[in-house]
Scaffold this motif. Structure first.
Motif, PDB file in Angstrom:
ATOM      1  N   ASP A   1       0.963  17.023   5.375  1.00 47.25           N
ATOM      2  CA  ASP A   1       0.721  15.663   5.861  1.00 47.25           C
ATOM      3  C   ASP A   1      -0.705  15.196   5.611  1.00 47.25           C
ATOM      4  O   ASP A   1      -1.213  14.308   6.277  1.00 47.25           O
ATOM      5  CB  ASP A   1       1.077  15.534   7.345  1.00 47.25           C
ATOM      6  N   THR A   2      -1.367  15.783   4.612  1.00 47.75           N
ATOM      7  CA  THR A   2      -2.710  15.366   4.226  1.00 47.75           C
ATOM      8  C   THR A   2      -2.589  14.315   3.119  1.00 47.75           C
ATOM      9  O   THR A   2      -1.852  14.517   2.152  1.00 47.75           O
ATOM     10  CB  THR A   2      -3.524  16.571   3.706  1.00 47.75           C
ATOM     11  N   GLU A   3      -3.321  13.235   3.262  1.00 49.76           N
ATOM     12  CA  GLU A   3      -3.288  12.173   2.261  1.00 49.76           C
ATOM     13  C   GLU A   3      -3.925  12.663   0.966  1.00 49.76           C
ATOM     14  O   GLU A   3      -5.042  13.156   0.960  1.00 49.76           O
ATOM     15  CB  GLU A   3      -4.046  10.964   2.802  1.00 49.76           C
TER      16      GLU A   3
ATOM     17  N   GLN B   1       0.854  -1.180   0.000  1.00 51.46           N
ATOM     18  CA  GLN B   1       0.000   0.000   0.000  1.00 51.46           C
ATOM     19  C   GLN B   1       0.892   1.232   0.000  1.00 51.46           C
ATOM     20  O   GLN B   1       1.795   1.354   0.837  1.00 51.46           O
ATOM     21  CB  GLN B   1      -0.911   0.012   1.214  1.00 51.46           C
TER      22      GLN B   1
ATOM     23  N   ILE C   1       0.888   5.319   0.266  1.00 51.47           N
ATOM     24  CA  ILE C   1       0.114   6.492   0.653  1.00 51.47           C
ATOM     25  C   ILE C   1       0.952   7.722   0.328  1.00 51.47           C
ATOM     26  O   ILE C   1       2.092   7.832   0.775  1.00 51.47           O
ATOM     27  CB  ILE C   1      -0.246   6.456   2.151  1.00 51.47           C
ATOM     28  N   VAL C   2       0.380   8.636  -0.452  1.00 52.65           N
ATOM     29  CA  VAL C   2       1.070   9.863  -0.849  1.00 52.65           C
ATOM     30  C   VAL C   2       0.463  11.001  -0.039  1.00 52.65           C
ATOM     31  O   VAL C   2      -0.751  11.166   0.018  1.00 52.65           O
ATOM     32  CB  VAL C   2       0.906  10.122  -2.361  1.00 52.65           C
ATOM     33  N   ARG C   3       1.342  11.794   0.575  1.00 48.90           N
ATOM     34  CA  ARG C   3       0.896  12.918   1.404  1.00 48.90           C
ATOM     35  C   ARG C   3       1.534  14.213   0.900  1.00 48.90           C
ATOM     36  O   ARG C   3       2.631  14.207   0.378  1.00 48.90           O
ATOM     37  CB  ARG C   3       1.291  12.693   2.862  1.00 48.90           C
ATOM     38  N   ASN C   4       0.825  15.304   1.127  1.00 50.50           N
ATOM     39  CA  ASN C   4       1.361  16.606   0.743  1.00 50.50           C
ATOM     40  C   ASN C   4       2.219  17.163   1.893  1.00 50.50           C
ATOM     41  O   ASN C   4       2.329  16.525   2.949  1.00 50.50           O
ATOM     42  CB  ASN C   4       0.224  17.560   0.342  1.00 50.50           C
TER      43      ASN C   4
ATOM     44  N   LYS D   1      -4.001   7.066  -2.270  1.00 47.03           N
ATOM     45  CA  LYS D   1      -3.713   5.773  -1.647  1.00 47.03           C
ATOM     46  C   LYS D   1      -3.847   4.717  -2.742  1.00 47.03           C
ATOM     47  O   LYS D   1      -4.887   4.639  -3.397  1.00 47.03           O
ATOM     48  CB  LYS D   1      -4.681   5.490  -0.508  1.00 47.03           C
TER      49      LYS D   1
END
Length: 162
Positions: free
Chosen positions: A132-134, A124, A126-129, A137
């Motif tokens: 730290d907001t996803e 899995q 998960i990419v965050r800005n 996914k």
């Protein structure tokens, strides 16, 4: 100050150096703490910036204080806890809003003293800005070499920054 730690099943070697010059720092006071914060070992680095100490725990935290008062904290885990290692990289270092990010990852498992590819397993991503907001996914699968690849479209209002 910068610390480098090298571990074996029974010992831990700590090297303290000046972060700008790379020169060893002698006389650093080094403490090792277990997972509960209990002091398990301590000592000072020698003239070569080295301290060799016994190390039989799964996890310790090193806190080193140089003679000038600089302090560094560094966790150290044993290989039994570092069973998986993931390397991930993108096709370039910088992106703008609305651009597509292409990435690749490689998963290795530490077993019997060797790193082996993790083949045909789900991973899995998960990419965050920067806040730290996803933003994405993805569920991907490793190939026979233990690698996976994917892409993510950045939002039109993606924040600029690191």
């Amino acid at each position: 100050m910068v610390l480098v730690a090298k571990k074996s099943p029974k010992r831990l070697l700590v090297f303290a150096a000046d972060a700008q010059t790379g020169k060893p720092i002698s006389g650093c006071f080094v403490k090792l703490f277990d997972e509960k914060g209990k002091l398990v070992s301590q000592g000072r680095t020698n003239e070569k910036g080295l301290l060799l100490t016994n190390y039989m725990l799964e996890h310790v935290v090193i806190i080193a204080t140089s003679p000038d008062g600089s302090t560094v904290e560094m966790p150290v885990w044993s290989e039994t806890q570092e069973r998986f290692t993931v390397y991930i990289f993108t096709d370039r270092p910088v992106y703008r809003p609305n651009q597509r990010v292409y990435f690749k990852g490689i998963v290795r498992k530490f077993e019997n003293g060797e790193y082996e590819p993790v083949t045909n397993k789900q991973v899995q991503v998960i990419v965050r800005n920067p806040e730290d907001t996803e933003i994405a996914k993805l569920t991907l699968r490793t190939n026979r070499f233990g690698s996976f690849a994917g892409e993510v479209e950045l939002p039109e209002k993606a924040s600029l920054g690191r």
